[in-house]
Design an enzyme around this catalytic site. Structure first.
Site, PDB file in Angstrom:
ATOM      1  N   TYR A  44       0.838  -1.191   0.000  1.00 33.46           N
ATOM      2  CA  TYR A  44       0.000   0.000   0.000  1.00 33.46           C
ATOM      3  C   TYR A  44       0.883   1.254   0.000  1.00 33.46           C
ATOM      4  O   TYR A  44       1.686   1.470   0.913  1.00 33.46           O
ATOM      5  CB  TYR A  44      -0.931   0.036   1.210  1.00 33.46           C
ATOM      6  CG  TYR A  44      -1.939  -1.095   1.284  1.00 33.46           C
ATOM      7  CD1 TYR A  44      -2.228  -1.882   0.160  1.00 33.46           C
ATOM      8  CD2 TYR A  44      -2.614  -1.386   2.455  1.00 33.46           C
ATOM      9  CE1 TYR A  44      -3.151  -2.910   0.231  1.00 33.46           C
ATOM     10  CE2 TYR A  44      -3.543  -2.414   2.534  1.00 33.46           C
ATOM     11  CZ  TYR A  44      -3.809  -3.179   1.415  1.00 33.46           C
ATOM     12  OH  TYR A  44      -4.722  -4.203   1.493  1.00 33.46           O
ATOM     13  N   TRP A  76     -12.752  -7.530   2.626  1.00 36.32           N
ATOM     14  CA  TRP A  76     -12.464  -6.173   2.175  1.00 36.32           C
ATOM     15  C   TRP A  76     -13.539  -5.701   1.199  1.00 36.32           C
ATOM     16  O   TRP A  76     -14.217  -6.508   0.588  1.00 36.32           O
ATOM     17  CB  TRP A  76     -11.067  -6.055   1.578  1.00 36.32           C
ATOM     18  CG  TRP A  76     -10.734  -6.874   0.363  1.00 36.32           C
ATOM     19  CD1 TRP A  76     -10.248  -8.152   0.336  1.00 36.32           C
ATOM     20  CD2 TRP A  76     -10.795  -6.448  -1.013  1.00 36.32           C
ATOM     21  NE1 TRP A  76     -10.023  -8.559  -0.954  1.00 36.32           N
ATOM     22  CE2 TRP A  76     -10.345  -7.535  -1.814  1.00 36.32           C
ATOM     23  CE3 TRP A  76     -11.185  -5.265  -1.646  1.00 36.32           C
ATOM     24  CZ2 TRP A  76     -10.288  -7.464  -3.210  1.00 36.32           C
ATOM     25  CZ3 TRP A  76     -11.123  -5.195  -3.030  1.00 36.32           C
ATOM     26  CH2 TRP A  76     -10.678  -6.282  -3.790  1.00 36.32           C
ATOM     27  N   LYS A  90     -23.784   6.894  -3.031  1.00 42.66           N
ATOM     28  CA  LYS A  90     -23.387   8.235  -3.479  1.00 42.66           C
ATOM     29  C   LYS A  90     -23.186   8.343  -4.983  1.00 42.66           C
ATOM     30  O   LYS A  90     -23.140   9.452  -5.526  1.00 42.66           O
ATOM     31  CB  LYS A  90     -22.113   8.680  -2.760  1.00 42.66           C
ATOM     32  CG  LYS A  90     -20.884   7.821  -3.047  1.00 42.66           C
ATOM     33  CD  LYS A  90     -19.713   8.286  -2.184  1.00 42.66           C
ATOM     34  CE  LYS A  90     -18.518   7.381  -2.333  1.00 42.66           C
ATOM     35  NZ  LYS A  90     -17.406   7.789  -1.427  1.00 42.66           N
TER      36      LYS A  90
END
Length: 335
Positions: free
Chosen positions: A54, A205, A216
């Protein structure tokens, strides 16, 4: 916050776990990232998941700094190994003994800890003998650098092979970390029953399908500036969830969430936690207030009628094919 055992072990973790994929070291400033971590702690989250890949190791560094000063014994810190890190040299990837041994040392240094609670194989390595990988994990456990071992996005058969070898070597795999949400249920037919049989549980995840289940993203409208879908660096990975049929189906969940007294994100997180084989749902945040909303899904029990309405609303947009786990896995190392 409620807590669940991780697999067939005595380790308890917070059923909502804080993950920093795509945020720490990249999408948000370090001060905001630290504020999100402290918000997670304030709301009872004790489990934190990251990976060396990451932000090319930066996410681990940010998490280590954010957790500095906390009582280590009160935390569960998870990280992973497989994807390329550093300059991406020929041995900077995969699950070879060399890469695993070097990676655990780097992760511990960045996280500022002597051990991680869970060390996970981020993918299955087709180019390294599984025996070599499992022996390296066994040695890391014996050295006290990791307390437990898990895997991520392994098929049911790969999990079965890994468990057999781990038992021979005197340790056990206790977890699987797959993608799982209302919209992506590919683990249900094979990975979940195999894991339940062998003593693993899921740390899932993207329970909100990369934000799509928040509601949204609206049908017929371009993603709003500042959202994940509008980010050209990450939005391209969301294609399956940004189709008109999916977005239209997701809007049908809004009245269901209202009837359950939940926000759309809370409904999505609560839904994955209804699965008995799920130990935790991974959530990320770019703002502390998102954590405050997400944690309210802990302990929620959805009525069977609500679960049925969700299935009816989503219909055939749900992805269920168990072959997708293997199909979307790397067939060889990236470098």
């Amino acid at each position: 916050m409620e807590f669940r055992y991780l697999g067939n072990s005595g380790l308890k973790i917070s059923e909502i776990t804080y993950g920093n994929w795509l945020t720490h070291g990249s999408q948000v400033e370090n001060e905001v990232a630290s504020a999100c971590v402290h918000a997670a702690l304030d709301h009872g989250i004790s489990t934190f998941d990251t990976a060396d890949v990451y932000a090319n190791t930066k996410a681990e560094t940010v998490l280590g700094e954010a957790l500095k000063g906390q009582r280590r014994e009160s935390l569960e810190i998870f990280t992973k190994v497989y994807w390329p890190t550093g300059p991406g040299g020929k041995n900077d990837t995969g699950l070879s003994r060399k890469h695993i041994m070097e990676s655990i040392n780097g992760s511990l240094e960045r996280l500022q800890t002597d051990y991680v609670d869970l060390y996970q194989a981020h993918r299955f390595d087709t180019e390294t003998p599984l025996e070599e990988t499992m022996q390296a994990f066994a040695d890391i456990v014996r050295a006290g650098k990791a307390l437990y071992i898990g895997v991520s996005e392994w098929t049911a058969e790969q999990i079965r092979q890994g468990v057999a070898l781990s038992k021979e070597l005197g340790f056990q795999l206790i977890s699987s970390q797959p993608q799982y949400s209302m919209l992506y249920r590919v683990i249900e037919d094979e990975v979940v029953p195999t894991s339940a049989e062998l003593g693993l549980s899921q740390i899932v995840w993207s329970p909100m399908a990369q934000g799509v289940l928040s509601g949204k993203y609206l049908p017929g409208e371009a993603p709003q500036e500042g959202t994940r879908a509008a980010d050209k660096n990450v939005g391209g990975n969301m294609g399956d969830f940004l189709t008109e049929p999916v977005l239209q189906a997701v809007q049908k969940l809004r009245p269901i969430a209202q009837d359950a007294g939940l926000s759309m994100p809370q409904l999505a997180i609560a839904w994955v936690l209804q699965n008995d084989n799920v130990a935790a749902a991974l959530v990320g945040a770019s703002r502390p207030e998102q954590i405050e909303d997400n944690v309210k899904a802990s302990g929620v029990k959805l009525d069977p009628a609500i679960m049925t309405r969700i299935d009816e609303a989503l219909g055939d947009v749900v992805q269920r094919d168990p072959a997708l786990t293997a199909a979307r896995a790397p067939q060889k190392r990236v470098c």
